[in-house]
Structures are given as structure tokens and as C-alpha cells.
Scaffold this active site. Structure first.
Site, PDB file in Angstrom:
ATOM      1  N   SER A 254      49.690   9.144  -7.765  1.00 11.91           N
ATOM      2  CA  SER A 254      50.314   7.886  -8.176  1.00 11.91           C
ATOM      3  C   SER A 254      51.525   8.211  -9.040  1.00 11.91           C
ATOM      4  CB  SER A 254      49.327   7.043  -8.977  1.00 11.91           C
ATOM      5  OG  SER A 254      49.144   7.631 -10.252  1.00 11.91           O
ATOM      6  N   LYS A 255      52.180   7.161  -9.490  1.00 11.68           N
ATOM      7  CA  LYS A 255      53.398   7.348 -10.277  1.00 11.68           C
ATOM      8  C   LYS A 255      53.151   8.165 -11.542  1.00 11.68           C
ATOM      9  CE  LYS A 255      55.852   3.344  -8.525  1.00 11.68           C
ATOM     10  NZ  LYS A 255      55.087   2.103  -8.354  1.00 11.68           N
ATOM     11  N   ARG A 256      51.915   8.161 -12.007  1.00 12.97           N
ATOM     12  CA  ARG A 256      51.595   8.974 -13.198  1.00 12.97           C
ATOM     13  C   ARG A 256      51.924  10.443 -12.962  1.00 12.97           C
ATOM     14  NH1 ARG A 256      46.778  10.075 -14.239  1.00 12.97           N
ATOM     15  NH2 ARG A 256      45.897   9.226 -12.318  1.00 12.97           N
ATOM     16  N   HIS A 257      51.802  10.884 -11.707  1.00 10.05           N
ATOM     17  CA  HIS A 257      52.029  12.303 -11.412  1.00 10.05           C
ATOM     18  C   HIS A 257      53.502  12.640 -11.246  1.00 10.05           C
ATOM     19  CE1 HIS A 257      47.820  11.638  -9.965  1.00 10.05           C
ATOM     20  NE2 HIS A 257      47.661  12.743 -10.640  1.00 10.05           N
TER      21      HIS A 257
END
Ligand code: GLU
Ligand code: ZN
Length: 492
Positions: A254-257
Site C-alpha cells: 500500500s501507499k505506506r510502503h
């Protein structure tokens, strides 16, 4: 059997790594088997639909060079390929299920359903979902409700007894008790819009799809889809649910990565061939060994057997590595036109390029080619040519194991060696040799001499190779910057 596969995204967001991986697997599977790759736009969710995401879908596939045999724009024998243009078809088939008693009209108001949800939640009842209130309305009751102008939804009758099994090529048989399947889901909304399940099943059948390769998160929908195929009396296509794409921490990517939108990778300067190569390796391998695949290779050698069952990790560093490799393989003329926009954007060259800008960009390519991981790296790597932000913090010049005095000496003597060597036409190796001797003389490692010189010339510790930097910068400017650094160390 003629293989027919599809990529069926919903245009509700930008194309991301996971989606594009699904597209690539389908595309390569079709190509490798002499089959057809179909693009279908599943835009039944009008609230989440956006024009931007549809454009992003087309432009991303085009950028990757993935051409669809049938689909929007190109057409085909089973079109239209955009679901919002097929609503009549879904209505007709939903009505057919109603006529055969396999689906029914439901007139429940949203208020009643909300009430029901609350009650079920409060009583912690094991039974959740629609209570089949309208499952057995008589013909006359239905007529009356329709006469009152109430617009019904159509619900699919899910059996309450028995089990449903669907076969997945990777996972084997997946069986669920029918009573665990959502009770009588809506397949056609009151405004005549189909829900995902109905449209997806009808289209896969009418478009003669043979293999459904899609994300694993669709596995829970499998049994319901099988029941729908059976209700219509249609053959169930083969399923192959693809392994999840995870970040390095084992969580769903996800965008967290980091970036997940293909558009962002493109903007940063990843090459399409690197994305294709690496993304195809996320959850697939040919022999567990071969790493480099061109699109043309994969069009020949992609196999379904090579798809992994286990979740696959998307490794940003590995992608960078692939990208660096592909940049080094790319030809210089192509790289010139690829890096020019970054230099324009930075304001380093004019837009459009003048003739002298063009010549400069061409000169920049060979050295930066060796150092770039992504095309946008060209900006920090060449900043020293276009803006002169002298480093005034002495600590940055001082290499590990050296000190201020020795660094000052290294700059003073090193500048002389370098400048007189270059002016006298000495070979680079000879000059390097002399600079290394200077380091020995000062009792420091070679970097104790090279680092301050590099920082003086390029205003940075990460830079192009020394002699390339000097060539690009020119002798006068090089001399000026070296003198400035020497002076910095003479001051206290
Ligand atoms: N429209 C669905 C999606 O966006 C397609 C699922 C499928 O391939 O069946 O993921
Ligand atoms: Zn109802």
C-alpha cells in the site's frame, strides 16, 4: 481450446502495481498460448468512477506497450467492452433469472434494511444479512407493489442447503457452505444498474473468457459466481487467483510502503521494460533462476505453472536495480530524449531545447547513464553544472580517516597536480596515480584526496566520475571552484 483472458479493472483509481501485474500475467498468458487478451472496463460503480482513472488505464497500458486484442477503442466481436454500455444486457439476464424463479424482486425500503441490520447487530444473531423477506411474494403481491410505483431490486436466490465448490488452478478446490454465502445478494439495483457479481459473470460468459486470472481478494466471491453460472446453465471458466502483492514487512502493498501508482513510477523515471520485467517476477518465475526477461521473451515463455501460490513481496530496491540495468542498456539517443524533460523541469535547459542544450544533453548522457537508478537522478547528478551552490561546511570535504589540515593540503596540492596535469595533456590514469601518491604522502586513504576535490568541483559527495565532471564543467570553472575550496581551508 482457444485461450481468452481479460483484464477487468474498475476505473476508480490509478493503475497500481498489483493491478498492472494482473494485466501483465493475463497478457503474457494470452500471447504465450496464441490466445486473445481482452480489456474490459468494469465501471458499474458510478460513484467511485472517474474519467481520470480511465485515462490513466489507457495511458499506462500504452506506456507499457500492452495492446489488447478486444476492448474499448479497438472494439471486437463481443462488445461493447465498457460495462456501463451494457446495462440492457444485464437487465435482460437478471429478468431471465426472475422468470425462472432463480432470482426475485425485493421491495424492501432502505429504512427497513437498516432497521434489520441494527437488530441483527444488537441481538448478536448468528444470521447476518438480508432476511429473505421478499423471497416468497405472490404474483398478485408483486403486481400490487409495482402498481404502487415501488422500484424493486433483484436478488439472487442462494440455496440455503448444500455446498458450492469452485476449482482454482493454483489453490485447488475451494468449498463453502451455501448458507455461509451472503444471503440473496442484490444483482440488479432499483435504478437498473447491475452489481459487480452479475455484470462480471455475464460478461465473462458472453465474452467467452476461458481463464480468469485475478487478485486473490476475489476468492470469497468465487462460490457466488459459480452459483450464478449454474443458475444460467453456463460453463464455469477456469480460475487462477494470483498471489497477493506484499510490502517487505509482509503487509499488503500500500501507499505506506511507497509509491504504488504506475504513473508515479513513470514520473520518477522508471523505464517500462524495467517495470514489466520486475513486476512479472513478483509471484512468477520461469525456472527460479532467470531474471532478465524482455517483453518479447515473456510473450513466448510465460506459463501459468510458474505462478507462485505464496504471497509475493514487492521489493523497491530490486526494482531500482533492474531499472539501473535497463538504463545502462538503453541507447544514448533514447536516453537523451528521456532525460531532457527532467532537465527542462528543473529549469536547467530551455523548453524546447535549443541546439546548444541538445548538444549538452547528449554530452551528459554517457556519464549519468552509469550512475542513474531512475531518470530523475539526472537532476541531482548534474545540478553542479547549472547552479553553483558551493559547500561551505568543511566537514563535508573531510573524508573518513582524514582531518582538516590534511584535507586543506590535499586540496592545495591536489589542485595543482590535477590542473597542471590536465593542461599538460597527461593521461587520466597518470593524474590519478599522482593523486594517490599525494594521499600516501599525507598518510591518508585515496579518498582523503579525491573526496575534497570532488566536493569542490561538484558541490556534492555523490557525483559523476571526476574527469567526466571536469569535462562537462570546463577548465575555467573547475579552476575557479578548486581555488575557492583551497581558500575555504586557508581561512580559520
Ligand atoms: N473489476 C474487478 C476489479 O477491479 C475485476 C475482478 C475480476 O477480475 O473478476 O478488480
Ligand atoms: Zn425485500
Amino acid at each position: 481450446m482457444d485461450v481468452r483472458v481479460r483484464y477487468a479493472p474498475s476505473p476508480t483509481g490509478l493503475q497500481h502495481i498489483g493491478g498492472i501485474r494482473t494485466a501483465l500475467f493475463n497478457y503474457f498468458f494470452a500471447r504465450a498460448n496464441g490466445g486473445k487478451f481482452i480489456l474490459r472496463v468494469e465501471d458499474t460503480d458510478r460513484e467511485r468512477y472517474s474519467d481520470e482513472s480511465l485515462e490513466d488505464l489507457y495511458s499506462t497500458l500504452e506506456w507499457l506497450g500492452i495492446k489488447w486484442d478486444e476492448g474499448p477503442v479497438v472494439g471486437g466481436p463481443y462488445g461493447p467492452y465498457i460495462q456501463s454500455e451494457r446495462f440492457d444486457i444485464y437487465r435482460e439476464y437478471a429478468q431471465r433469472l426472475v422468470d425462472e424463479g432463480k432470482a426475485y424482486y425485493c421491495f424492501c425500503t432502505p429504512e427497513r434494511l437498516e432497521e434489520l441490520r441494527k437488530e441483527q447487530a444488537a441481538s448478536k444473531s448468528e444470521y447476518q444479512g438480508y432476511d429473505r423477506h421478499c423471497a416468497h411474494l405472490s404474483d398478485s403481491e408483486i403486481k400490487e407493489l409495482l402498481r404502487q410505483g415501488i422500484k424493486p431490486v433483484i436478488r439472487f436466490r442462494v440455496p440455503t442447503e448444500g455446498k458450492t465448490t469452485f476449482h482454482d488452478i493454483l489453490m485447488g478446490d475451494i468449498t463453502r457452505r451455501n448458507r455461509d454465502i451472503s444471503p440473496d445478494p442484490v444483482i440488479l439495483k432499483s435504478d437498473g444498474f447491475p452489481t459487480y457479481h452479475l455484470a462480471n459473470v455475464i460478461d465473462d460468459h458472453l465474452m467467452k473468457i476461458t481463464h480468469i486470472m485475478r487478485a486473490q481478494e476475489w476468492i470469497p466471491s468465487g462460490p457466488l459466481h459459480v452459483l450464478l453460472y449454474e443458475a444460467f446453465g453456463w460453463e464455469v471458466p477456469q480460475y487462477c487467483h494470483l498471489p497477493m502483492v506484499m510490502g517487505k514487512d509482509g503487509q499488503k502493498l500500500s501507499k505506506r510502503h511507497g509509491s504504488t501508482a504506475v504513473r508515479d513510477f513513470r514520473a520518477k523515471g522508471y523505464l517500462p521494460e524495467a517495470i514489466i520485467n520486475y513486476v512479472t517476477l513478483v509471484g512468477w518465475s520461469l525456472d527460479g533462476e532467470t531474471e532478465f526477461f524482455s517483453k518479447e521473451d515473456l510473450e513466448k515463455c510465460f506459463t501459468m505453472e510458474g505462478i507462485h501460490k505464496a504471497p509475493a513481496v514487492f521489493d523497491y530496491k530490486k526494482l531500482d536495480w533492474f531499472n539501473g540495468q535497463y538504463i545502462r542498456q538503453a541507447d544514448n539517443a533514447r536516453l537523451s530524449s528521456l532525460i531532457a524533460p527532467y532537465l527542462e523541469e528543473a529549469g536547467y535547459v530551455s523548453k524546447p531545447l535549443t541546439d546548444s542544450d541538445k548538444a549538452l544533453v547528449e554530452k551528459i548522457v554517457p556519464p549519468v547513464k552509469e550512475r542513474m537508478k531512475v531518470l530523475s537522478d539526472v537532476v541531482p547528478l548534474t545540478a553542479f553544472l547549472f547552479e553553483d551552490n558551493a559547500v561551505t561546511d568543511k566537514a563535508i570535504y573531510i573524508a573518513k580517516g582524514s582531518d582538516e589540515t590534511k584535507t586543506g593540503e590535499a586540496l592545495r596540492k591536489g589542485s595543482c597536480i590535477l590542473l597542471s596535469g590536465l593542461k599538460g595533456g597527461e593521461k587520466e590514469e597518470v593524474i590519478e596515480e599522482k593523486l594517490s601518491s599525494l594521499a600516501a604522502e599525507l598518510g591518508i586513504k585515496v579518498n582523503g584526496v579525491f573526496q575534497p576535490i570532488r566536493v569542490a568541483i561538484t558541490n556534492s559527495t555523490v557525483s559523476l566520475p571526476l574527469f567526466d565532471s571536469i569535462r562537462l564543467l570546463g577548465m575555467d570553472e573547475t579552476e575557479k571552484r578548486l581555488a575557492r575550496a583551497v581558500k575555504l581551508f586557508e581561512e580559520n
